[in-house]
Every structure is written in structure tokens, then in C-alpha cells.
Design a protein around this motif. Structure first.
Motif, PDB file in Angstrom:
ATOM      1  N   PHE A 189      -4.773  -5.868  11.284  1.00  0.00           N
ATOM      2  CA  PHE A 189      -4.864  -4.486  10.802  1.00  0.00           C
ATOM      3  C   PHE A 189      -3.652  -3.646  11.170  1.00  0.00           C
ATOM      4  O   PHE A 189      -2.794  -4.078  11.939  1.00  0.00           O
ATOM      5  CB  PHE A 189      -6.121  -3.820  11.406  1.00  0.00           C
ATOM      6  N   GLY A 190      -3.627  -2.402  10.656  1.00  0.00           N
ATOM      7  CA  GLY A 190      -2.740  -1.389  11.187  1.00  0.00           C
ATOM      8  C   GLY A 190      -3.374  -0.905  12.489  1.00  0.00           C
ATOM      9  O   GLY A 190      -4.594  -0.779  12.585  1.00  0.00           O
ATOM     10  N   TRP A 223     -17.770   1.801   9.920  1.00  0.00           N
ATOM     11  CA  TRP A 223     -16.883   1.194   8.920  1.00  0.00           C
ATOM     12  C   TRP A 223     -17.233  -0.282   8.774  1.00  0.00           C
ATOM     13  O   TRP A 223     -17.414  -0.984   9.757  1.00  0.00           O
ATOM     14  CB  TRP A 223     -15.434   1.339   9.365  1.00  0.00           C
ATOM     15  N   LEU A 225       0.819  -1.215   0.000  1.00  0.00           N
ATOM     16  CA  LEU A 225       0.000   0.000   0.000  1.00  0.00           C
ATOM     17  C   LEU A 225       0.857   1.271   0.000  1.00  0.00           C
ATOM     18  O   LEU A 225       0.541   2.254  -0.687  1.00  0.00           O
ATOM     19  CB  LEU A 225      -0.912  -0.032   1.238  1.00  0.00           C
ATOM     20  N   GLU A 271       1.886  -1.887  11.919  1.00  0.00           N
ATOM     21  CA  GLU A 271       1.134  -2.643  10.913  1.00  0.00           C
ATOM     22  C   GLU A 271       1.078  -4.116  11.288  1.00  0.00           C
ATOM     23  O   GLU A 271       2.111  -4.767  11.448  1.00  0.00           O
ATOM     24  CB  GLU A 271       1.777  -2.452   9.526  1.00  0.00           C
ATOM     25  N   LYS A 272      -0.117  -4.638  11.420  1.00  0.00           N
ATOM     26  CA  LYS A 272      -0.361  -6.063  11.708  1.00  0.00           C
ATOM     27  C   LYS A 272       0.605  -6.638  12.746  1.00  0.00           C
ATOM     28  O   LYS A 272       1.318  -7.618  12.493  1.00  0.00           O
ATOM     29  CB  LYS A 272      -0.310  -6.874  10.419  1.00  0.00           C
ATOM     30  N   LEU A 326      -9.127   3.570   1.050  1.00  0.00           N
ATOM     31  CA  LEU A 326      -8.716   2.295   0.446  1.00  0.00           C
ATOM     32  C   LEU A 326      -9.866   1.676  -0.340  1.00  0.00           C
ATOM     33  O   LEU A 326     -11.035   1.788   0.049  1.00  0.00           O
ATOM     34  CB  LEU A 326      -8.226   1.315   1.521  1.00  0.00           C
ATOM     35  N   TYR A 341      -7.746   8.202   5.438  1.00  0.00           N
ATOM     36  CA  TYR A 341      -6.672   9.057   5.959  1.00  0.00           C
ATOM     37  C   TYR A 341      -6.778  10.427   5.306  1.00  0.00           C
ATOM     38  O   TYR A 341      -7.068  10.522   4.111  1.00  0.00           O
ATOM     39  CB  TYR A 341      -5.288   8.517   5.590  1.00  0.00           C
ATOM     40  N   THR A 360       1.374   2.524   6.777  1.00  0.00           N
ATOM     41  CA  THR A 360       1.431   2.701   8.236  1.00  0.00           C
ATOM     42  C   THR A 360       2.828   3.137   8.691  1.00  0.00           C
ATOM     43  O   THR A 360       2.958   3.957   9.597  1.00  0.00           O
ATOM     44  CB  THR A 360       1.022   1.377   8.928  1.00  0.00           C
ATOM     45  N   ASP A 394     -11.229  -1.028  -0.580  1.00  0.00           N
ATOM     46  CA  ASP A 394     -12.172  -2.005  -0.010  1.00  0.00           C
ATOM     47  C   ASP A 394     -12.818  -1.466   1.266  1.00  0.00           C
ATOM     48  O   ASP A 394     -13.261  -2.240   2.109  1.00  0.00           O
ATOM     49  CB  ASP A 394     -11.470  -3.346   0.267  1.00  0.00           C
ATOM     50  N   ILE A 398      -6.741   0.839  12.121  1.00  0.00           N
ATOM     51  CA  ILE A 398      -6.809   1.855  11.069  1.00  0.00           C
ATOM     52  C   ILE A 398      -7.815   1.335  10.039  1.00  0.00           C
ATOM     53  O   ILE A 398      -7.665   0.226   9.529  1.00  0.00           O
ATOM     54  CB  ILE A 398      -5.419   2.004  10.408  1.00  0.00           C
ATOM     55  N   ILE A 399      -8.846   2.107   9.753  1.00  0.00           N
ATOM     56  CA  ILE A 399      -9.927   1.570   8.906  1.00  0.00           C
ATOM     57  C   ILE A 399      -9.656   1.729   7.414  1.00  0.00           C
ATOM     58  O   ILE A 399     -10.361   1.158   6.588  1.00  0.00           O
ATOM     59  CB  ILE A 399     -11.287   2.226   9.233  1.00  0.00           C
ATOM     60  N   GLY A 400      -8.693   2.576   7.057  1.00  0.00           N
ATOM     61  CA  GLY A 400      -8.405   2.766   5.632  1.00  0.00           C
ATOM     62  C   GLY A 400      -8.873   4.109   5.104  1.00  0.00           C
ATOM     63  O   GLY A 400      -9.046   4.278   3.891  1.00  0.00           O
ATOM     64  N   GLN A 452       4.734  -0.354   3.580  1.00  0.00           N
ATOM     65  CA  GLN A 452       3.483  -0.045   4.277  1.00  0.00           C
ATOM     66  C   GLN A 452       3.227   1.456   4.431  1.00  0.00           C
ATOM     67  O   GLN A 452       4.137   2.208   4.781  1.00  0.00           O
ATOM     68  CB  GLN A 452       3.484  -0.686   5.674  1.00  0.00           C
TER      69      GLN A 452
HETATM   70  C1  G1P Z   1      -4.564  -2.115   4.959  1.00  0.00           C
HETATM   71  C2  G1P Z   1      -3.654  -1.276   5.847  1.00  0.00           C
HETATM   72  C3  G1P Z   1      -3.988  -1.489   7.312  1.00  0.00           C
HETATM   73  C4  G1P Z   1      -5.465  -1.204   7.548  1.00  0.00           C
HETATM   74  C5  G1P Z   1      -6.336  -2.058   6.607  1.00  0.00           C
HETATM   75  C6  G1P Z   1      -7.798  -1.689   6.705  1.00  0.00           C
HETATM   76  O1  G1P Z   1      -4.261  -3.478   5.158  1.00  0.00           O
HETATM   77  O2  G1P Z   1      -2.303  -1.619   5.580  1.00  0.00           O
HETATM   78  O3  G1P Z   1      -3.200  -0.630   8.101  1.00  0.00           O
HETATM   79  O4  G1P Z   1      -5.782  -1.491   8.888  1.00  0.00           O
HETATM   80  O5  G1P Z   1      -5.934  -1.865   5.244  1.00  0.00           O
HETATM   81  O6  G1P Z   1      -8.588  -2.571   5.953  1.00  0.00           O
HETATM   82  P1  G1P Z   1      -4.747  -4.629   4.104  1.00  0.00           P
HETATM   83  O7  G1P Z   1      -6.208  -4.819   4.333  1.00  0.00           O
HETATM   84  O8  G1P Z   1      -4.453  -4.096   2.748  1.00  0.00           O
HETATM   85  O9  G1P Z   1      -3.946  -5.824   4.449  1.00  0.00           O
END
Ligand code: G1P
Length: 310
Positions: free
Chosen positions: A137-138, A217, A87, A152-153, A106, A167, A196, A108, A163-165, A194
Motif C-alpha cells: 500500500f501507500g 475499510w 493513479l 508508495e509501496k 478509489l 482523500y 502518493t 475499489d 492509505i485506504i484510498g 503515483q
Molecule cells: C492505491 C494507492 C495506494 C493505496 C491503495 C489502497 O494502490 O496507490 O497508495 O494504499 O490504492 O487500496 P493500488 O491498489 O492501486 O495499487
């Protein structure tokens, strides 16, 4: 009109959503009557943003076609991410197409609430929500209401605040410079650069990033969760064109988009159908019907039905 540019990273395939992502990128899968990307672009517009940069990769034509057909009034740029390097890398690719403040949502991320306070609060901001499985998640760590770290994760999360995506950054140049630092350092998590980690760099440079709680969310990570999200959104928004009520039995709540054709069907509760769908003699309950899906004498409960899988 806002001077923000929206950046929508949507290059990923979404392997957990196979077979539905065999023909479409994840962001083009439907929930509550339209592709996830449609929900995202409606949010972007409701924040007064007209300039949108998409980071595309897997099945990019599907995204470009949808945007050009249904959001032709937006000022759009498509930037390709040729390899899935994460990302942070995806956002960095938007560097030459973005200046001034930016809002990242993001590809999704469905938010069924008001994102204006996050975007236009006058500060750098990140949307958060408590989750039961923070390792996925982040994560942000708060002290006295202020963000003191991002991770991050993490295997051992310091909080359950994900972090919901969504920003918001007042100055995209500072974000790109932070991303550059992450890329130059060679740091990756799960082999990916990342976003994050760029947030951590901004914090270390003394920038303030405020947390904004977004309880509305909804995740769309798996088919099961997509169907749940569909149910949840429909329980808040029932909409069925009046003429469809005449020729079908509709059990609320349902979300049937304008222009959907249906005849002699029993639909609901919790059935959504996206633009261009055509249903005849069907009995559906708790189902998502994707764009341009033609169903004849279909009976289904708790299913995702699209052009290719039904
Ligand atoms: C990404 C971000 C993560 C965030 C998440 C939300 O992760 O890197 O920090 O919490 O989206 O959906 P991914 O879902 O791409 O693994």
C-alpha cells in the motif's frame, strides 16, 4: 449540499480478479448486493456530494450504463484515461472538470462507516488503517499524530498505516499543481505516476494533511477477499425483501436486493444477490450473486457467481 466534487478513478481492469473482470471492470463486481461502485456512490451521496467525475478506461461502457441507470440524479462527467499510467495520472486527467474542494474515493474502496468527518473536517485529509502487509500500500509515517512522510509501496515500510484510498482536498488546484510537479519530474513507482507522490509534494510545500483512522475499510483485491468482505458486511447488514421469505428458506444473514426473484431456494448464511438476479431451486451458502445473474438448480458454497461465470 456540499460544494465538493468527488473524483472516482475506475479505469483499471483488476487482473487479480480474472475471470470475473474479463467482462467488467473491477469496480462493477458485486459485494453485499451491489457493485463496489454502488457502495462508493452511496458514500459520496451520504457526504452530500452531487457532482462526480469518473476516470474510466477498461470496459468504460459498463460503468457509464450503471451510473446513468441507477444514479441518474447525480451530475456526472466521464473522463477517459487511454493508457494505464497510474493513479496520479488518472487524477490529473480530472483537472479541467474539477474546481474547488474535492474528495477522491478509489474505485475499489469499500468503507462501511461515516466518511463525513474525513470529507468535511475542514482540512486536507487522508483515510488510513493499520494493515498486516504494508508493502502492498501507500504508507503514512506519523510523528506526534501528524503525517511527516508518505511512501508508495515501500520495500521497508516506516509504519503499518496504509492509505485506504479516501482523500479530501480543500483546494483541488493545489493538488493538480502538485501532480504536475510529479509528472514533470518523471518520478514513477512500479512504472506508474503515483498520487502518493503528489501528497509528498503538498507536504513539502507546507500543506497540512491530517490522518483519519477508518477501521471500516474493506479490501476487495482478490476473489477470496471479496467473499470475506461480503461475509463481513452481511454480518452487519441483513436485508431480505419480505416476499422472498415466503417462497424460500432464508438463513440469515443475507443481503437480497429489492427486485431479485427467488423461488424454492435455500439461501444463506452469507448470500448476497444484486439487482435483477433470478434464482430458482438453488442452494447457496457464502456466495455473491452478481446483477442480472440467472441461476437454476445451482448448488454452491463460497463462490462468486455472475452473469458470465456460474
Ligand atoms: C492505491 C494507492 C495506494 C493505496 C491503495 C489502497 O494502490 O496507490 O497508495 O494504499 O490504492 O487500496 P493500488 O491498489 O492501486 O495499487
Amino acid at each position: 449540499m456540499s460544494n465538493f466534487t468527488a473524483i472516482i478513478p475506475a479505469a483499471g481492469k483488476g487482473v487479480r480478479l480474472l475471470p470475473y473482470t474479463e467482462h467488467m471492470p473491477k469496480t462493477m463486481l458485486s459485494v453485499a448486493g451491489k457493485p463496489i461502485l454502488g457502495h462508493i456512490l452511496d458514500q459520496v451521496e451520504s457526504c452530500g456530494i452531487k457532482k462526480v467525475v469518473f476516470i474510466v478506461g477498461y470496459k468504460k461502457e459498463a460503468i457509464e450504463e450503471f451510473v446513468r441507470e441507477r444514479y441518474a440524479h447525480l451530475d456526472v462527467t466521464f473522463v477517459e484515461q487511454p493508457e494505464p499510467k497510474g493513479l496520479g495520472h488518472a487524477i490529473y486527467l480530472a483537472k479541467d472538470a474539477v474546481s474547488g474542494p474535492c474528495f477522491i474515493l478509489l474505485g475499489d474502496t469499500i468503507v462501511d462507516g461515516n466518511l463525513r468527518p474525513l470529507v468535511h473536517g475542514g482540512k486536507n485529509a487522508v483515510g488510513i488503517k493499520p494493515v498486516p502487509d504494508p508493502q502492498r500500500f501507500g504508507i503514512v509515517e506519523l510523528k506526534n499524530g501528524k503525517i511527516v512522510s508518505f511512501e508508495e509501496k515501500p520495500a521497508c515500510p516506516k509504519s503499518d498505516l496504509a492509505i485506504i484510498g479516501a482523500y479530501s482536498f480543500l483546494d483541488s488546484a493545489r493538488l493538480f499543481s502538485a501532480l504536475e510537479e510529479v509528472i514533470r519530474s518523471g518520478k514513477t513507482v512500479k512504472n506508474e505516476i503515483q498520487l502518493t507522490d503528489a501528497l509528498s509534494v503538498l507536504l513539502s510545500r507546507g500543506e497540512e494533511i491530517v490522518p483519519v483512522l477508518m477501521n471500516d475499510w474493506f479490501d476487495c483485491g482478490t476473489v477470496e477477499v471479496m467473499i470475506q468482505t461480503n461475509r463481513l458486511l452481511l454480518s452487519r447488514h441483513h436485508r431480505v425483501p419480505a416476499e422472498l421469505e415466503k417462497n424460500n428458506k432464508i438463513i440469515p444473514p443475507c443481503w437480497i436486493e429489492d427486485g431479485v426473484k427467488a423461488e424454492n431456494c435455500v439461501l444463506g448464511p452469507y448470500v448476497s444477490a444484486a439487482y435483477g438476479a433470478e434464482l430458482k431451486d438453488c442452494t447457496l451458502e457464502d456466495c455473491i450473486v452478481g446483477p442480472h445473474t440467472q441461476l437454476d438448480k445451482k448448488t454452491a458454497v463460497h463462490a462468486v457467481l455472475d452473469k458470465y461465470n456460474h
